[in-house]
Design a protein around this motif. Structure first.
Motif, short mmCIF file in Angstrom:
data_model
loop_
_atom_site.label_atom_id
_atom_site.label_comp_id
_atom_site.label_asym_id
_atom_site.label_seq_id
_atom_site.Cartn_x
_atom_site.Cartn_y
_atom_site.Cartn_z
N THR A 169 -8.08 2.85 36.29
CA THR A 169 -7.79 2.69 34.86
C THR A 169 -7.12 3.92 34.26
O THR A 169 -6.74 3.90 33.09
N LEU A 170 -7.00 5.00 35.05
CA LEU A 170 -6.48 6.25 34.49
C LEU A 170 -4.96 6.21 34.35
O LEU A 170 -4.25 5.67 35.19
N ALA A 171 -4.49 6.80 33.26
CA ALA A 171 -3.05 6.98 33.04
C ALA A 171 -2.90 7.87 31.81
O ALA A 171 -3.89 8.18 31.14
N ASP A 172 -1.66 8.23 31.50
CA ASP A 172 -1.44 9.13 30.37
C ASP A 172 -1.92 8.50 29.06
O ASP A 172 -2.48 9.19 28.20
N LEU A 173 -1.68 7.19 28.91
CA LEU A 173 -2.06 6.53 27.65
C LEU A 173 -2.48 5.10 27.97
O LEU A 173 -1.65 4.30 28.43
N VAL A 174 -3.74 4.78 27.75
CA VAL A 174 -4.31 3.51 28.21
C VAL A 174 -4.78 2.67 27.03
O VAL A 174 -5.54 3.16 26.18
N ALA A 175 -4.34 1.42 26.99
CA ALA A 175 -4.75 0.51 25.92
C ALA A 175 -5.43 -0.72 26.51
O ALA A 175 -5.16 -1.11 27.65
N GLN A 176 -6.30 -1.32 25.72
CA GLN A 176 -7.09 -2.47 26.15
C GLN A 176 -6.64 -3.72 25.42
O GLN A 176 -6.65 -3.76 24.19
N PHE A 255 0.23 2.35 19.01
CA PHE A 255 0.68 1.80 20.30
C PHE A 255 1.99 1.01 20.17
O PHE A 255 2.66 0.75 21.17
N TRP A 256 2.33 0.60 18.95
CA TRP A 256 3.66 0.00 18.75
C TRP A 256 4.72 1.10 18.80
O TRP A 256 5.78 0.95 19.42
N LEU A 257 4.42 2.24 18.19
CA LEU A 257 5.39 3.35 18.15
C LEU A 257 5.45 4.12 19.46
O LEU A 257 6.51 4.57 19.88
N TYR A 258 4.30 4.29 20.10
CA TYR A 258 4.20 5.05 21.36
C TYR A 258 3.52 4.15 22.39
O TYR A 258 2.32 3.95 22.34
N LYS A 259 4.32 3.61 23.28
CA LYS A 259 3.81 2.55 24.16
C LYS A 259 2.80 3.09 25.17
O LYS A 259 3.02 4.15 25.76
N PRO A 260 1.73 2.34 25.38
CA PRO A 260 0.78 2.74 26.43
C PRO A 260 1.46 2.73 27.80
O PRO A 260 2.35 1.91 28.05
N THR A 261 1.02 3.61 28.68
CA THR A 261 1.59 3.66 30.02
C THR A 261 0.77 2.81 31.01
O THR A 261 1.18 2.61 32.15
N LYS A 262 -0.39 2.36 30.58
CA LYS A 262 -1.16 1.39 31.37
C LYS A 262 -1.94 0.52 30.39
O LYS A 262 -2.44 0.99 29.38
N VAL A 263 -1.99 -0.77 30.71
CA VAL A 263 -2.70 -1.71 29.86
C VAL A 263 -3.79 -2.37 30.71
O VAL A 263 -3.55 -2.75 31.86
N LEU A 264 -4.98 -2.46 30.15
CA LEU A 264 -6.09 -3.09 30.87
C LEU A 264 -6.22 -4.55 30.44
O LEU A 264 -6.17 -4.87 29.25
N SER A 265 -6.40 -5.42 31.43
CA SER A 265 -6.56 -6.84 31.14
C SER A 265 -7.87 -7.05 30.38
O SER A 265 -8.74 -6.18 30.39
N PRO A 266 -8.01 -8.22 29.76
CA PRO A 266 -9.26 -8.47 29.01
C PRO A 266 -10.50 -8.46 29.91
O PRO A 266 -11.62 -8.39 29.41
N GLU A 267 -10.30 -8.49 31.23
CA GLU A 267 -11.46 -8.39 32.13
C GLU A 267 -12.19 -7.07 31.96
O GLU A 267 -13.38 -6.96 32.26
N PHE A 268 -11.45 -6.06 31.49
CA PHE A 268 -12.04 -4.73 31.37
C PHE A 268 -12.92 -4.59 30.14
O PHE A 268 -13.65 -3.60 30.01
N CYS A 269 -12.84 -5.53 29.21
CA CYS A 269 -13.67 -5.44 27.99
C CYS A 269 -13.81 -6.85 27.43
O CYS A 269 -13.09 -7.25 26.53
N TRP A 270 -14.72 -7.60 27.99
CA TRP A 270 -14.79 -9.04 27.77
C TRP A 270 -15.96 -9.42 26.86
O TRP A 270 -16.97 -8.71 26.82
N ASP A 271 -15.80 -10.55 26.16
CA ASP A 271 -16.87 -11.07 25.31
C ASP A 271 -17.31 -12.42 25.85
O ASP A 271 -16.52 -13.38 25.86
N LEU A 272 -18.56 -12.51 26.30
CA LEU A 272 -19.05 -13.76 26.89
C LEU A 272 -19.02 -14.92 25.90
O LEU A 272 -19.01 -16.09 26.30
N LYS A 273 -19.00 -14.60 24.60
CA LYS A 273 -18.96 -15.68 23.60
C LYS A 273 -17.67 -16.49 23.67
O LYS A 273 -17.62 -17.62 23.18
#
Ligand code: UDP
Ligand code: MN
Length: 297
Positions: A169-176, A255-273
């Motif tokens: 999951t590591l990178a310079d700028l990571v978004a979920q 994140f619109w102005l400065y794009k993340p260099t890695k994006v995590l899928s929703p699997e990385f932060c999920w809501d069972l609901k």
């Protein structure tokens, strides 16, 4: 929203994921329009990531805020689960920010892992606690945290780890990617639309809707992110406006102005609901049920 047609899919690689095995998940988007990987279960080899992180002798920070009743309700489970699943085998420094340092539960930590507690003030409104994190993180990243960590993840406390969350999951700028919104058309995404707010995005703007419960990156990148969001929040206060989703709206603007260099899928932060989704294989973090009446002012 950018898509990479399969035929022209670039070979995405970094030192932590190796070559991204996007062919392992043909049913989902694995690349942004600016050629950043969107990592899904099965597209990376966790062992390569672990070896690379150890080779670089990295220290990874994990920050979390537990102010007011969020402390008793969530903190212990959050930290216990992080001990089980977060960056196992790496050097980790936890930073817990709370108004009551004496109430932080005593924890026996694994080798190479330390926990630091920093005092912050309680705020009158939960929204202010949430937004105040940006300024506090900015200062911490400019201090000891920034000196001892190479990469930092900043998380909400109302969630817990359920599976390996490692250096892939590591990178310079990571978004979920936000679990509730990754399917939605762009015009429906809950960005701030009021032009008076520094967080405003107009209808043609925005790539994805990102979740403020998890973001990360290098110390330098996060210094910039937190400065940008804290400033936007301050400008809004001076103008007497508040963005619809508070710090999350400002984060989405950043994140619109400065794009993340890695994006995590929703699997990385999920809501069972949300219920069952074929593309969600192994959730790594799960939201706690929202019990706002118990924890919010
Ligand atoms: N928080 C806190 N005390 C509060 C309000 C918020 O500690 O009174 C912290 C906590 O880490 C929480 C985060 O700020 O997870 C964001 O707030 P919350 O989780 O309630 O927002 P939501 O995820 O529901 O948007
Ligand atoms: Mn939360």
């Amino acid at each position: 929203m950018g898509i990479c047609p399969r035929a022209t899919m670039p070979l995405l690689r970094d030192n932590f994921t190796g070559v991204l095995q996007h062919w392992a998940r043909p049913e989902v988007l694995t690349c942004t329009s600016w050629a950043a990987p969107i990592i899904w279960d099965g597209t990376f080899d966790p062992q390569i990531a672990e070896q690379e992180a150890r080779r670089q002798n990295l220290t990874i920070g994990l920050t979390v805020f537990a102010v007011g009743r969020y402390l008793e309700k969530y903190l212990e489970h959050f930290l216990d689960s992080a001990e089980q699943h977060f960056m196992v085998g790496q050097s980790v420094v936890y930073y817990v920010f709370t108004d009551r340092p004496e109430a932080v539960p005593y924890m026996t930590l694994g080798q190479g892992r330390v926990l630091r507690v920093e005092r912050v003030q309680q705020e009158n409104r939960w929204q202010d606690v949430s937004m105040a994190r940006m300024r506090t993180l900015h200062e911490a990243l400019g201090g000891q945290l920034g000196q001892e960590a190479d990469y930092v993840f900043c998380l909400d406390v109302d969630q817990h780890f359920t599976s390996n969350f490692g250096p892939e999951t590591l990178a310079d700028l990571v978004a979920q990617l936000h679990a509730w919104h990754y399917h939605w058309p762009r015009w429906l995404l809950p960005y701030e639309r009021d032009k008076r707010s520094a967080a405003a995005l107009s209808f043609g703007e925005g790539d994805f809707y990102y979740h403020a419960a998890l973001f990360g990156g290098s110390v330098a990148a996060l210094r910039k992110l937190t400065a940008h969001c804290a400033l936007g929040q301050q400008l809004d206060r001076e103008r007497g406006v508040e963005a619809i989703w508070h710090d999350e709206s400002h984060l989405n603007k950043f994140f619109w102005l400065y794009k993340p260099t890695k994006v995590l899928s929703p699997e990385f932060c999920w809501d069972l609901k949300i219920g069952w989704r074929t593309e969600i294989h192994t959730p790594r973090l799960l939201w706690e049920p929202k019990e706002y009446t118990l924890v919010r002012n």
